[in-house]
Design an enzyme around this catalytic site. Structure first.
Site, mmCIF file in Angstrom:
data_model
loop_
_atom_site.group_PDB
_atom_site.id
_atom_site.type_symbol
_atom_site.label_atom_id
_atom_site.label_comp_id
_atom_site.label_asym_id
_atom_site.label_seq_id
_atom_site.Cartn_x
_atom_site.Cartn_y
_atom_site.Cartn_z
ATOM 1 C CG HIS A 94 44.185 35.691 38.294
ATOM 2 N ND1 HIS A 94 42.835 35.442 38.233
ATOM 3 C CD2 HIS A 94 44.738 35.044 37.240
ATOM 4 C CE1 HIS A 94 42.575 34.683 37.171
ATOM 5 N NE2 HIS A 94 43.710 34.436 36.553
ATOM 6 C CB CYS A 95 46.862 31.165 41.011
ATOM 7 S SG CYS A 95 48.107 29.868 40.795
ATOM 8 N N PRO A 96 48.003 32.165 37.800
ATOM 9 C CG PRO A 96 50.089 32.690 36.896
ATOM 10 C CD PRO A 96 49.232 32.905 38.107
ATOM 11 N N GLY A 103 44.470 29.202 36.952
ATOM 12 C CA GLY A 103 43.469 29.904 36.155
ATOM 13 C C GLY A 103 42.328 30.435 36.979
ATOM 14 C CD GLN A 104 38.582 30.884 40.082
ATOM 15 O OE1 GLN A 104 38.532 32.049 39.706
ATOM 16 N NE2 GLN A 104 37.591 30.018 39.916
#
Length: 359
Positions: A166-168, A171-172
């Site tokens: 999950h890539c901060p 946001g996805q």
């Protein structure tokens, strides 16, 4: 009244334009990423490229520098938008446990004192992938057996196929359907950083030739120095990330698999370096399994009480391990477990000391 799927969605995603665009729950961080890309390019075009074009012969080719910067930035932003709004490969959750996967166990009846059959979903089951056995786990939240390479993201609260991470910054979740765009975004961002850095350094060289010393050149154009420092630092991040994902693609791994199963030598998904790259960049992206804009009928959850069906009830340690696998927060979880065990051991020592004192 019938509702659309995005209106009854049980995950934590955010939807816009009646479900046509889907973001993660932390979509606000996307604006920060967008500013980190656009602000340096605007400064470059306004204070560096504008003056740099005058150092070249007076023809149309000298305007290639700002044009390349603008076009390449638009390309990076489009990749950012596609990666952040595309369904990463969410597996639709079930409204009740899968009855076809029932197992049987024997449990003792306390009242009658005899053993009676009790139906229970097994925690794991085995499937074959490329002629080899792979164990898949049951997801209590989505009430399904996760397909191979699928993991449950605790941030979005969805099971995602070929879950990478999950890539901060976006946001996805990054998964089966948006990994290609994610890699192209990271790779293109690294190239954009290298381009802005090199052009700023070239502009600084022209200033040194005109003013004689580096210090006078730096005083003449502080924005060029700021851009060089910013791009140099950012290039270490996105460049290193590009190299890491090139390694993952070449070995057919995900970030989650590399982090969780780095000690396991077996990789049933490896097709060879060339085959792995072809799988990522040359295969057709499958359509989404979720039609967020379509109308759905809310199906009431099926209660399995009469049939004696019970979903798996793992012990506390199993829940802890499952949390570790899903959240990628192994360090924090291990720290909590360690602290809890220290308190338990301290309590045991005090209780034994008290008993000895009484005796």
């Amino acid at each position: 009244m019938a509702k659309r799927l995005y209106q009854v969605w049980k995950g934590r995603n955010k939807f816009f334009f009646e479900g046509r665009l889907m973001f993660g729950p932390d979509a606000k961080s996307l604006m920060v990423t967008l500013l980190l890309i656009l602000v340096p390019v605007v400064i470059f075009c306004a204070f560096v490229a504008r003056d740099l074009v005058h150092e070249f012969p007076e023809d149309n080719s000298r305007y290639a520098i700002p044009v390349v910067a603008v076009v390449f930035t638009i390309y990076v932003v489009v990749l950012l938008f596609i990666t952040s709004t595309r369904d990463p490969g969410i597996v639709p959750r079930n409204s009740h446990p899968p009855e076809e996967e029932l197992g049987y166990e024997s449990s003792a009846s306390v009242e009658a004192g005899e053993r009676t059959p009790s139906r229970k979903l097994p925690r794991t089951k085995e499937v074959f992938v490329n002629g080899m056995t792979v164990r898949v786990k049951y997801c209590d939240t989505c009430m399904l057996y996760r397909p191979p390479r699928t993991s449950h993201c605790s941030v979005c609260d969805n099971c995602v196929e070929r879950f990478d991470h999950h890539c901060p910054w976006l946001g996805q979740c990054i998964g089966k359907r948006n990994y290609r765009c994610f890699f192209l975004f990271v790779f293109s961002s690294a190239l954009l950083c290298a381009f802005v850095f090199s052009m700023s350094a070239l502009y600084l060289k022209f200033l040194v030739d005109d003013h004689g010393t580096v210090w006078k050149a730096m005083k003449e154009s502080p924005p060029a120095i700021i851009l060089m420092a910013y791009c140099f630092l950012l290039l270490w991040f996105v460049g290193g990330l590009t190299g890491f994902h090139l390694y993952l693609i070449g070995t057919n791994q995900t970030t989650y698999e590399n982090y969780r199963y780095r000690a396991v030598n077996r990789n049933v998904y490896n097709r060879g370096c060339v085959g792995n790259f072809l799988e990522v960049f040359c295969t057709k992206i499958e359509p989404s399994r979720n039609k967020f804009h379509s109308f759905v009928s809310e199906e009431p959850p099926k209660l399995p009480a009469k049939s004696g069906l019970r979903t798996p009830e793992p012990e506390a340690n199993n829940d802890r391990r499952e949390k570790v696998e899903d959240d990628l927060e192994i360090g924090n979880d291990l720290l909590n477990i360690s602290q809890r065990r220290d308190f338990e051991e301290l309590g045991d020592i005090r209780s034994r000391g008290g008993q000895r004192a009484i005796s």
